[in-house]
Design a protein around this motif. Structure first.
Motif, PDB file in Angstrom:
ATOM      1  N   ALA A 196      13.660  13.799  -8.052  1.00  0.00           N
ATOM      2  CA  ALA A 196      14.171  14.471  -6.845  1.00  0.00           C
ATOM      3  C   ALA A 196      13.099  14.649  -5.777  1.00  0.00           C
ATOM      4  O   ALA A 196      13.413  14.936  -4.628  1.00  0.00           O
ATOM      5  CB  ALA A 196      14.738  15.837  -7.228  1.00  0.00           C
ATOM      6  N   ARG A 197      11.853  14.447  -6.148  1.00  0.00           N
ATOM      7  CA  ARG A 197      10.782  14.616  -5.155  1.00  0.00           C
ATOM      8  C   ARG A 197      10.690  13.421  -4.211  1.00  0.00           C
ATOM      9  O   ARG A 197       9.995  13.473  -3.209  1.00  0.00           O
ATOM     10  CB  ARG A 197       9.433  14.807  -5.859  1.00  0.00           C
ATOM     11  N   HIS A 198      11.368  12.330  -4.564  1.00  0.00           N
ATOM     12  CA  HIS A 198      11.313  11.118  -3.746  1.00  0.00           C
ATOM     13  C   HIS A 198      12.683  10.817  -3.171  1.00  0.00           C
ATOM     14  O   HIS A 198      13.644  10.639  -3.908  1.00  0.00           O
ATOM     15  CB  HIS A 198      10.848   9.928  -4.600  1.00  0.00           C
ATOM     16  N   ARG A 199      12.758  10.762  -1.854  1.00  0.00           N
ATOM     17  CA  ARG A 199      14.022  10.425  -1.211  1.00  0.00           C
ATOM     18  C   ARG A 199      13.795   9.174  -0.378  1.00  0.00           C
ATOM     19  O   ARG A 199      12.904   9.163   0.479  1.00  0.00           O
ATOM     20  CB  ARG A 199      14.421  11.604  -0.328  1.00  0.00           C
ATOM     21  N   ALA A 227      22.925   5.423  -5.664  1.00  0.00           N
ATOM     22  CA  ALA A 227      23.133   6.553  -4.756  1.00  0.00           C
ATOM     23  C   ALA A 227      21.837   7.173  -4.254  1.00  0.00           C
ATOM     24  O   ALA A 227      21.851   7.938  -3.294  1.00  0.00           O
ATOM     25  CB  ALA A 227      23.950   7.604  -5.467  1.00  0.00           C
ATOM     26  N   ALA A 228      20.718   6.865  -4.887  1.00  0.00           N
ATOM     27  CA  ALA A 228      19.457   7.471  -4.455  1.00  0.00           C
ATOM     28  C   ALA A 228      19.007   6.934  -3.098  1.00  0.00           C
ATOM     29  O   ALA A 228      18.141   7.488  -2.460  1.00  0.00           O
ATOM     30  CB  ALA A 228      18.371   7.230  -5.494  1.00  0.00           C
ATOM     31  N   VAL A 229      19.608   5.839  -2.690  1.00  0.00           N
ATOM     32  CA  VAL A 229      19.222   5.234  -1.417  1.00  0.00           C
ATOM     33  C   VAL A 229      20.204   5.656  -0.333  1.00  0.00           C
ATOM     34  O   VAL A 229      21.411   5.600  -0.526  1.00  0.00           O
ATOM     35  CB  VAL A 229      19.233   3.699  -1.525  1.00  0.00           C
ATOM     36  N   THR A 230      19.666   6.068   0.788  1.00  0.00           N
ATOM     37  CA  THR A 230      20.519   6.422   1.916  1.00  0.00           C
ATOM     38  C   THR A 230      20.390   5.337   2.958  1.00  0.00           C
ATOM     39  O   THR A 230      19.276   4.981   3.331  1.00  0.00           O
ATOM     40  CB  THR A 230      20.029   7.738   2.544  1.00  0.00           C
ATOM     41  N   ILE A 235       0.840  -1.209   0.000  1.00  0.00           N
ATOM     42  CA  ILE A 235       0.000   0.000   0.000  1.00  0.00           C
ATOM     43  C   ILE A 235       0.872   1.255   0.000  1.00  0.00           C
ATOM     44  O   ILE A 235       0.585   2.230  -0.712  1.00  0.00           O
ATOM     45  CB  ILE A 235      -0.971   0.004   1.207  1.00  0.00           C
ATOM     46  N   GLY A 236       1.961   1.218   0.774  1.00  0.00           N
ATOM     47  CA  GLY A 236       2.834   2.387   0.855  1.00  0.00           C
ATOM     48  C   GLY A 236       3.386   2.794  -0.505  1.00  0.00           C
ATOM     49  O   GLY A 236       3.438   3.985  -0.826  1.00  0.00           O
ATOM     50  N   SER A 237       3.794   1.825  -1.318  1.00  0.00           N
ATOM     51  CA  SER A 237       4.369   2.203  -2.622  1.00  0.00           C
ATOM     52  C   SER A 237       3.277   2.737  -3.547  1.00  0.00           C
ATOM     53  O   SER A 237       3.504   3.701  -4.284  1.00  0.00           O
ATOM     54  CB  SER A 237       5.125   1.036  -3.268  1.00  0.00           C
ATOM     55  N   ASN A 238       2.085   2.150  -3.493  1.00  0.00           N
ATOM     56  CA  ASN A 238       0.973   2.720  -4.274  1.00  0.00           C
ATOM     57  C   ASN A 238       0.694   4.150  -3.818  1.00  0.00           C
ATOM     58  O   ASN A 238       0.432   5.038  -4.637  1.00  0.00           O
ATOM     59  CB  ASN A 238      -0.288   1.863  -4.112  1.00  0.00           C
ATOM     60  N   PHE A 239       0.766   4.367  -2.499  1.00  0.00           N
ATOM     61  CA  PHE A 239       0.489   5.702  -1.958  1.00  0.00           C
ATOM     62  C   PHE A 239       1.519   6.714  -2.460  1.00  0.00           C
ATOM     63  O   PHE A 239       1.173   7.813  -2.901  1.00  0.00           O
ATOM     64  CB  PHE A 239       0.478   5.656  -0.426  1.00  0.00           C
ATOM     65  N   VAL A 240       2.802   6.346  -2.395  1.00  0.00           N
ATOM     66  CA  VAL A 240       3.862   7.271  -2.821  1.00  0.00           C
ATOM     67  C   VAL A 240       3.725   7.586  -4.314  1.00  0.00           C
ATOM     68  O   VAL A 240       3.814   8.750  -4.737  1.00  0.00           O
ATOM     69  CB  VAL A 240       5.258   6.670  -2.498  1.00  0.00           C
ATOM     70  N   LEU A 241       3.472   6.561  -5.113  1.00  0.00           N
ATOM     71  CA  LEU A 241       3.320   6.786  -6.563  1.00  0.00           C
ATOM     72  C   LEU A 241       2.136   7.712  -6.839  1.00  0.00           C
ATOM     73  O   LEU A 241       2.235   8.651  -7.630  1.00  0.00           O
ATOM     74  CB  LEU A 241       3.122   5.446  -7.294  1.00  0.00           C
ATOM     75  N   ASP A 242       1.015   7.460  -6.163  1.00  0.00           N
ATOM     76  CA  ASP A 242      -0.180   8.281  -6.396  1.00  0.00           C
ATOM     77  C   ASP A 242       0.016   9.705  -5.876  1.00  0.00           C
ATOM     78  O   ASP A 242      -0.446  10.671  -6.485  1.00  0.00           O
ATOM     79  CB  ASP A 242      -1.408   7.659  -5.709  1.00  0.00           C
ATOM     80  N   TRP A 243       0.689   9.810  -4.736  1.00  0.00           N
ATOM     81  CA  TRP A 243       0.936  11.140  -4.138  1.00  0.00           C
ATOM     82  C   TRP A 243       1.719  12.009  -5.117  1.00  0.00           C
ATOM     83  O   TRP A 243       1.372  13.161  -5.381  1.00  0.00           O
ATOM     84  CB  TRP A 243       1.718  10.972  -2.840  1.00  0.00           C
ATOM     85  N   LEU A 244       2.799  11.441  -5.674  1.00  0.00           N
ATOM     86  CA  LEU A 244       3.657  12.231  -6.547  1.00  0.00           C
ATOM     87  C   LEU A 244       3.061  12.399  -7.940  1.00  0.00           C
ATOM     88  O   LEU A 244       3.475  13.284  -8.684  1.00  0.00           O
ATOM     89  CB  LEU A 244       5.063  11.621  -6.598  1.00  0.00           C
ATOM     90  N   ALA A 245       2.061  11.583  -8.264  1.00  0.00           N
ATOM     91  CA  ALA A 245       1.342  11.804  -9.525  1.00  0.00           C
ATOM     92  C   ALA A 245       0.373  12.967  -9.371  1.00  0.00           C
ATOM     93  O   ALA A 245       0.045  13.653 -10.340  1.00  0.00           O
ATOM     94  CB  ALA A 245       0.585  10.542  -9.933  1.00  0.00           C
ATOM     95  N   ALA A 246      -0.071  13.200  -8.119  1.00  0.00           N
ATOM     96  CA  ALA A 246      -1.099  14.218  -7.898  1.00  0.00           C
ATOM     97  C   ALA A 246      -0.532  15.540  -7.404  1.00  0.00           C
ATOM     98  O   ALA A 246      -1.213  16.563  -7.464  1.00  0.00           O
ATOM     99  CB  ALA A 246      -2.125  13.698  -6.884  1.00  0.00           C
ATOM    100  N   SER A 247       0.702  15.532  -6.875  1.00  0.00           N
ATOM    101  CA  SER A 247       1.248  16.781  -6.330  1.00  0.00           C
ATOM    102  C   SER A 247       2.765  16.768  -6.424  1.00  0.00           C
ATOM    103  O   SER A 247       3.381  15.718  -6.628  1.00  0.00           O
ATOM    104  CB  SER A 247       0.829  16.948  -4.862  1.00  0.00           C
ATOM    105  N   ASP A 248       3.361  17.944  -6.257  1.00  0.00           N
ATOM    106  CA  ASP A 248       4.822  18.028  -6.293  1.00  0.00           C
ATOM    107  C   ASP A 248       5.424  18.074  -4.900  1.00  0.00           C
ATOM    108  O   ASP A 248       6.615  18.325  -4.750  1.00  0.00           O
ATOM    109  CB  ASP A 248       5.257  19.268  -7.091  1.00  0.00           C
ATOM    110  N   GLU A 249       4.608  17.839  -3.885  1.00  0.00           N
ATOM    111  CA  GLU A 249       5.146  17.878  -2.523  1.00  0.00           C
ATOM    112  C   GLU A 249       6.033  16.648  -2.298  1.00  0.00           C
ATOM    113  O   GLU A 249       5.584  15.510  -2.430  1.00  0.00           O
ATOM    114  CB  GLU A 249       4.005  17.892  -1.502  1.00  0.00           C
ATOM    115  N   PRO A 250       7.301  16.868  -1.952  1.00  0.00           N
ATOM    116  CA  PRO A 250       8.234  15.743  -1.845  1.00  0.00           C
ATOM    117  C   PRO A 250       7.858  14.735  -0.748  1.00  0.00           C
ATOM    118  O   PRO A 250       7.171  15.069   0.208  1.00  0.00           O
ATOM    119  CB  PRO A 250       9.571  16.416  -1.507  1.00  0.00           C
TER     120      PRO A 250
END
Ligand code: NAD
Ligand code: TYD
Length: 357
Positions: free
Chosen positions: A49-52, A352-355, A11-26
């Motif tokens: 860059a919106r996803h860390r 490198a995108a993963v911390t 669910i979390g990955s669906n949420f992140v994908l949908d969130w960034l499809a609907a807004s630019d808030e990182p």
């Protein structure tokens, strides 16, 4: 920005994908990457860059404090959990560790961060805790569906650990004033669902020519919700929910397990018929029941509709068709999950995108 925990899970990955499809808030995505966490789910966000992404544990207080101080999120959405009932029966300890102790540590870190915020940010801050209808226990066939004031009567180690976390969240509001929101949702289904759960297991086993294991008599009832509808409900509660409140989220879609399995078989018969022309339903096998198996879950989702205007968009017919198609269209994702190769995704694709903490 918002902090999402468990954002590499179903669910979390669906949420992140949908969130960034609907807004630019990182989104700052904190996930331990247990067996259930899969960064391949977020492959579409590579280089965005919106996803860390940070690999880490919600129980790691020092890490949480560092992330909160550095990124200053306006909200935390907590998906991180051990989520599979059968695993909780065989090994409950991880469920207590993450769902109870982890939520406690996350609440404490959030409380300290929130207490020190300037007044306007403090007022606007939200801690949204994602929970399950399973905390309410089980229903008899004629009982009314679970409303928010239903008794909490969890029956499995999983649901008991989630109920414990819900109680902690409630207490952190009551005692400390932390602006929390809790959602209790029914069974989800859709893309990126790990194939240990009923619907994806049936799809992948059917295609592999394996038995389709139905527990007991197959007449246990669940209330199925397409995952994208759950994500939209969480966005709505985050935007407009009243702090301290609980919102039940459901699909108005109660079905016995055997009907779900037969529907999946019928869709596969249509979309990817067996080479021998026989129906996939031939692979259905009744197996020993799950110990303490809850008979029926059903959600009364009138409060979220009345107060926040949220309703599911998908019917079960449209959602299950999309889901079966998604699995047919993503054989590589399924193969990676089955072979365990998805666990190498961090090293091979994300770099490198993963911390790491
Ligand atoms: P999932 O098992 O697919 O994903 C859980 C994610 O949390 C994984 O990415 C995992 O790596 C991560 N995680 C586990 N322990 C962690 C820890 N200690 N620290 C940080 N990350 C950790 O679960 P899901 O189905 O996506 O469920 C997400 C949330 O929604 C859970 O809280 C679950 O209880 C709740 N929920 C699920 C359903 C459902 O039908 N799947 C229904 C209602 C509520
Ligand atoms: P599951 O997807 O594990 O979700 P939950 O237990 O959280 O509701 O199971 C959904 C229903 O399907 C549940 O009643 C158990 C049943 N089930 C089977 O009959 N066979 C299976 O192989 C699985 C995984 C589940």
């Amino acid at each position: 920005m918002i902090l999402v925990t468990g954002g590499a899970g179903f669910i979390g990955s669906n949420f992140v994908l949908d969130w960034l499809a609907a807004s630019d808030e990182p989104v700052l995505n904190l996930d331990k990457l247990t067996y259930a966490g899969n960064l391949a789910n977020l492959a579409a966000l590579q280089g965005d860059a919106r996803h860390r992404f940070v690999q880490g544990d919600i129980g790691d207080r020092a890490l949480l404090e560092r992330l909160l101080a550095e990124h200053r999120p306006r909200a935390i959405v907590n998906f991180a959990a051990e989520s599979h009932v059968d695993r909780s029966i065989h090994g409950p300890e991880d469920f207590i560790q993450t769902n109870v102790l982890g939520t406690f540590r996350l609440l404490e870190a959030a409380r300290h961060y929130w207490s020190a915020l300037p007044a306007t940010e403090k007022e606007a801050f939200r801690f949204l805790h994602v929970s399950t209808d399973e905390v309410y226990g089980t229903l008899a066939p004629q009982d009314p569906a679970f409303a928010e004031d239903h008794k909490v009567e969890p029956n499995s180690p999983y649901s008991a650990s989630k109920a414990a976390s819900d109680h902690l969240v409630r207490a952190w509001h009551h005692t400390y004033g932390l602006p929390v929101l809790t959602t209790n949702c029914s069974n989800n289904y859709g893309p990126y669902h790990f194939p240990e759960k009923l619907i994806p297991l049936m799809i992948v086993n059917a295609l592999a020519g394996k038995p389709l294991p139905v527990y007991g008599d197959g007449m246990q009832v669940r209330d199925w919700l397409y995952v994208k509808d759950h994500c939209s409900a969480i966005r709505r509660v985050l935007a407009a929910g009243r702090p301290g409140e609980t919102y039940n989220v459901g699909g108005w879609n109660e079905k016995p397990n055997i009907d779900i399995v037969r529907t999946v078989c019928a869709l596969l018969d249509e979309l990817r018929p067996r080479a021998d022309g026989q129906p996939y339903a031939q692979q259905i096998t009744y197996v020993k029941d799950r110990p303490g198996h809850d008979r029926r879950y059903a959600i009364d989702a009138r409060k979220i509709e009345r107060e926040l205007g949220w309703k599911p968009q998908e019917t079960f017919e449209t959602g299950i068709r999309k889901t079966v198609r998604w699995y047919l269209d993503h054989p590589d994702w399924v193969a990676q999950v089955q072979s365990g190769a998805y666990r190498d995704w961090v090293a091979t694709h994300y770099g490198a995108a993963v911390t790491s903490p």
